[in-house]
Write a protein that holds these residues in place. Structure first.
Motif, short mmCIF file in Angstrom:
data_model
loop_
_atom_site.label_atom_id
_atom_site.label_comp_id
_atom_site.label_asym_id
_atom_site.label_seq_id
_atom_site.Cartn_x
_atom_site.Cartn_y
_atom_site.Cartn_z
N TRP A 50 -1.69 -36.60 88.56
CA TRP A 50 -1.98 -36.38 87.14
C TRP A 50 -0.85 -36.89 86.26
N LEU A 51 0.37 -36.98 86.82
CA LEU A 51 1.56 -37.18 86.00
C LEU A 51 1.98 -38.65 85.93
N THR A 52 2.47 -39.03 84.76
CA THR A 52 3.10 -40.33 84.56
C THR A 52 4.49 -40.07 83.99
N VAL A 53 5.49 -40.70 84.62
CA VAL A 53 6.88 -40.50 84.19
C VAL A 53 7.39 -41.81 83.61
N THR A 54 7.83 -41.77 82.34
CA THR A 54 8.25 -42.98 81.64
C THR A 54 9.69 -42.82 81.16
N PRO A 55 10.63 -43.62 81.71
CA PRO A 55 12.02 -43.54 81.23
C PRO A 55 12.15 -44.26 79.90
N ASP A 56 13.03 -43.74 79.01
CA ASP A 56 13.25 -44.42 77.72
C ASP A 56 14.44 -45.36 77.77
N GLY A 57 15.07 -45.50 78.94
CA GLY A 57 16.20 -46.40 79.07
C GLY A 57 17.50 -45.82 78.56
N LYS A 58 17.47 -44.60 78.04
CA LYS A 58 18.68 -43.97 77.51
C LYS A 58 19.01 -42.67 78.23
N GLY A 59 18.25 -42.38 79.29
CA GLY A 59 18.53 -41.18 80.06
C GLY A 59 17.44 -40.14 80.02
N ALA A 60 16.49 -40.28 79.12
CA ALA A 60 15.39 -39.31 79.03
C ALA A 60 14.17 -39.85 79.77
N ALA A 76 10.09 -39.22 79.85
CA ALA A 76 8.93 -38.59 79.21
C ALA A 76 7.85 -38.36 80.26
N ILE A 77 7.26 -37.16 80.25
CA ILE A 77 6.18 -36.81 81.18
C ILE A 77 4.87 -36.75 80.40
N SER A 78 3.84 -37.40 80.92
CA SER A 78 2.51 -37.29 80.33
C SER A 78 1.53 -36.97 81.45
N ALA A 79 0.39 -36.38 81.09
CA ALA A 79 -0.58 -35.97 82.09
C ALA A 79 -1.97 -36.50 81.74
N ASP A 80 -2.75 -36.80 82.77
CA ASP A 80 -4.08 -37.39 82.63
C ASP A 80 -5.11 -36.28 82.39
N PHE A 86 -3.67 -27.93 79.21
CA PHE A 86 -2.85 -28.03 80.41
C PHE A 86 -2.08 -29.34 80.43
N ALA A 87 -2.70 -30.43 79.95
CA ALA A 87 -2.00 -31.72 79.89
C ALA A 87 -0.77 -31.61 78.99
N THR A 88 -0.92 -30.95 77.86
CA THR A 88 0.22 -30.75 76.95
C THR A 88 1.30 -29.91 77.61
N VAL A 126 22.58 -50.83 87.22
CA VAL A 126 21.21 -50.54 87.62
C VAL A 126 20.91 -49.07 87.30
N ASP A 127 19.87 -48.83 86.51
CA ASP A 127 19.51 -47.47 86.14
C ASP A 127 19.04 -46.66 87.34
N ALA A 128 19.29 -45.36 87.32
CA ALA A 128 18.68 -44.45 88.29
C ALA A 128 17.19 -44.37 88.00
N THR A 129 16.40 -44.20 89.04
CA THR A 129 14.95 -44.14 88.86
C THR A 129 14.38 -42.86 89.45
N VAL A 130 13.15 -42.56 89.05
CA VAL A 130 12.43 -41.38 89.52
C VAL A 130 11.08 -41.84 90.04
N ALA A 131 10.68 -41.37 91.23
CA ALA A 131 9.38 -41.75 91.79
C ALA A 131 8.87 -40.64 92.69
N TYR A 132 7.54 -40.60 92.87
CA TYR A 132 6.92 -39.62 93.76
C TYR A 132 6.88 -40.19 95.17
N ASP A 133 7.36 -39.39 96.15
CA ASP A 133 7.35 -39.80 97.55
C ASP A 133 6.23 -39.05 98.26
N ALA A 134 5.21 -39.81 98.68
CA ALA A 134 4.05 -39.17 99.30
C ALA A 134 4.40 -38.50 100.63
N GLY A 135 5.37 -39.05 101.35
CA GLY A 135 5.73 -38.47 102.64
C GLY A 135 6.27 -37.07 102.52
#
Length: 466
Positions: free
Chosen positions: A251-261, A263-267, A322-324, A155-164
């Protein structure tokens, strides 16, 4: 005579046929051509073929060209099979299945260079060993597909935003289980070295790491939380417009590539909503400074801090830029502004104490601001002369009242010390101003002491003289 012709003497003569010219004997040439051609061909072949008896990892390549030898090596490796016995059953895989490779071309070229056919001394050399390379990911995938019962997916490690906590957090990776690829690779190597077409090996089940590790996810979380910590629009080192953590995360979206990287993108559109209010938040007029200085011009107190005015220029393109920048992990956006300098008003203040006239004068910008009649130290307690500065100040305290002092005066108001325990203060126990009366301090009325206390900041120069 078979043919006749009249002669000059009237006789008829008959001529015998002319003897044929002897033919050249070419038998030697015809006999010699095949033998010569064969010798030439053999010589030519010996210049491109590998010596007889040469082998690479059990693959016989003698009498082959380097190209053919390379193909033979690759073909043998691809076809070599391994029967894998595991707790979940038996499977058969080939070198081709495992993504096995060797540098066959280089091996063949070296075999020819070291052992050419034209050099009889190099015939029947010792065999050459070779290291087989395995594509571990491909091998693992093949073993997983062929023996699914021996595989438990990681099971891959995951990254998520915790509002609390208003922070990005990591869910750790969980290792899976599968057939030991290293054991299978070693068996293939052994079979290939021995020149055998197949082999059998008993393989255990070993942990299978997740493609996305906990450490890799933690590194991404570090970058993302760094963005949240610093997100905002800056002028120099000042975070002029702060972007709160929840807004920045939205603003941020975090997308794993399944290989350990990750990618961060911004709205960009969401960022633009904040950019639209930047001008109102950034623009301001200049505020002039108001300071108190000593006679040397050094600031001893700031009444009003000076502030430059500033105007934000064109905001077009800020959201995209700023998005870049956010996608690169940088949450600090530097704004460009036009600045208006401020002016500084300096007020010079000093205090003069004349023991001869029993007066204290407050001087401001070279002019008398106030003059008070005072009572200085009397007799053995005469106030010391010299150049001093206002130091510690207190609105009220007891004076004396401790061992070593021969007096005790309670609740003395508006005290401003300038020389050790000598200072200005209000006096409620006498009204005999103009006459030395104190233990060294400058006695003043309570109202006058309060005015001096408020007017004279720490560092104000005090000159005491006769």
């Amino acid at each position: 005579m078979t043919d006749g012709a009249p002669g000059t003497d009237g006789a008829t003569y008959a001529w015998a046929p002319a003897e044929p010219k002897p033919r050249k004997n070419r038998s030697g040439l015809w006999i010699g051509i095949p033998a010569g051609a064969t010798a030439v061909a053999l010589i030519a072949a010996s210049l491109v073929l590998i010596a007889p008896g040469a082998s690479v990892a059990g693959v016989q390549i003698g009498g082959l060209t380097a190209g053919a030898a390379a193909q033979a090596i690759e073909s043998r490796l691809a076809q070599t099979s391994v029967t894998v016995e595991s707790p979940a059953g038996e499977v058969v895989v080939t070198g081709a299945d495992l993504g096995a490779t060797v540098d066959a071309a280089a091996l063949a070229d070296k075999a020819f260079a070291d052992n050419p056919m034209w050099k009889p001394a190099s015939w029947f050399p010792e065999g050459t060993g070779v290291t087989v390379q395995i594509d571990e990911a491909e091998a693992a995938a093949v073993l997983r597909d062929k023996a699914p019962g021996a595989y438990r997916a990681p099971v891959d490690a995951t990254v998520a935003y915790d509002a609390g906590s208003q922070a990005y957090v990591t869910t750790p990776a969980e290792a899976g289980e599968g057939i030991d690829v290293a054991t299978v690779a070693a068996a293939l190597q052994s079979a290939f070295d021995a020149g055998t077409a197949s082999t059998t090996v008993e393989a255990t089940l070993v942990p299978v790491d997740a493609p996305v590790s906990t450490d890799e996810a933690a590194a991404a979380v570090g970058t993302l939380n760094g963005i949240l910590d610093s997100a905002g629009f800056y002028i120099g080192d000042e975070r002029t417009v702060t972007v709160d953590r929840a807004t920045a995360a939205s603003w941020l979206t975090v997308t794993p590539d399944g290989k350990g990287a990750f990618a961060i993108s911004a709205d960009e559109a969401a960022i633009q909503n904040v950019v639209g209010g930047l001008t109102a938040a950034v623009d301001r007029g200049a505020v002039n400074a108001d300071v108190i200085v000593d006679t040397g011009g050094e600031v001893i107190h700031t009444i009003t801090e000076g502030q430059t005015g500033r105007t934000l220029g064109d905001t077009a393109g800020i959201a995209a830029a700023f998005a870049t920048q956010l996608a690169e992990g940088n949450g600090r956006y530097a704004l460009t502004v036009a600045e208006t300098p401020f002016e500084t008003t300096k007020t010079e203040r000093r205090i003069d104490v004349n023991l001869s006239t029993q007066t204290t004068t407050l001087w401001q910008n070279g002019q008398v601001y106030r003059t008070y009649t005072i009572s200085s130290g009397a007799g053995d307690h005469a106030t010391h002369t010299g150049e001093f500065r206002i130091g510690w100040k207190t609105a009220m305290q007891d004076m004396g009242c401790v061992p070593g002092y021969d007096y005790c005066t309670k609740d003395v108001p508006w005290v401003a010390y300038f020389n050790g325990d000598e200072g200005f203060h209000g006096t409620y126990w006498h009204n005999n101003f103009g006459t030395p009366m104190s233990h060294g301090c400058i006695n003043m009325t309570i109202a006058q002491a309060k005015e001096l206390y408020d007017w004279a900041y720490r560092g104000t120069e005090v000159s005491v003289h006769y």
